[in-house]
Motif scaffolding. Structure first.
Motif, short mmCIF file in Angstrom:
data_model
loop_
_atom_site.label_atom_id
_atom_site.label_comp_id
_atom_site.label_asym_id
_atom_site.label_seq_id
_atom_site.Cartn_x
_atom_site.Cartn_y
_atom_site.Cartn_z
N ARG A 59 0.65 -1.26 0.14
CA ARG A 59 0.02 0.09 -0.06
C ARG A 59 0.85 1.21 -0.03
N SER A 65 -2.65 3.69 -4.23
CA SER A 65 -3.18 3.77 -2.70
C SER A 65 -3.05 5.04 -2.06
N HIS A 90 -7.04 1.34 -1.45
CA HIS A 90 -6.25 0.45 -1.50
C HIS A 90 -5.55 0.39 -2.89
#
Length: 195
Positions: A59, A65, A90
């Protein structure tokens, strides 16, 4: 771990009750505590610290992200609040949220996601530049079986049902038996801005 430009320390978001800040490498313990609870995560529980840290690293390194931690605002009764959840993207344009079970039922997921969505469209009124042109006009979220609470959060944040897909259940025992589940996709269309 490198941190992409979209995760700047000044990117905190406050609401009436919550503080959201970009995910950081120091959040490893909180991420593992949340993601390892089987009540929280439907698909595959990262039952090892290594898997949870891999998720965190991925991430932090992905330009798609924009995950934020969610804590209660500090107060005299709660001077050092702990992280109660995660929200944001995400993998843009897909967004989501996961919260500790002790924080369920208080409206925190809705409050946090609404604040994150507002920040996103304020910062990227034409959609995030890393997205393909056709993906810039919406955010999406996917819910699995038994996700009525999650679908309620999405509806309160303005998402509308878009479609469904039957897929292989990725949990180990279910996958071995060839079980399938229905996932529902919800979308939130980019707000129209008057010129």
């Amino acid at each position: 771990m490198s941190t992409p430009a979209i995760h700047r320390p000044s990117d905190t978001i406050t609401t009436e009750r919550l503080l959201l800040r970009p995910l950081s490498p120091t959040d490893s313990n909180a991420v593992f505590a949340i993601r390892s609870d089987p009540r929280v995560f439907y698909w595959t529980v990262p039952n090892t610290r290594e898997k949870s840290d891999e998720w965190l690293k991925a991430r932090l390194e992905s330009e798609k992200s924009m995950v934020y931690t969610v804590s209660l605002q500090s107060s005299t009764e709660n001077p050092s609040p702990q992280i109660i959840g995660l929200t944001g993207a995400h993998s843009l344009p897909e967004v989501g949220y996961i919260f500790r079970p002790s924080s369920w039922g208080h409206g925190y997921a809705t409050e946090a996601l609404k604040a994150w969505i507002h920040m996103y469209w304020q910062r990227y009124p034409d959609g995030h530049p890393v997205l393909h042109e056709d993906e810039r006009a919406y955010l999406k979220a996917v819910t699995g079986p038994d996700g009525e609470g999650s679908r309620g959060v999405l509806r309160k944040c303005g998402f509308r049902w878009f479609g469904e897909d039957e897929v292989c259940d990725e949990r180990k025992a279910a996958r071995e038996k060839g079980l399938r589940v229905v996932l529902e996709e919800f979308r939130l269309i980019k707000p129209h801005v008057e010129e």
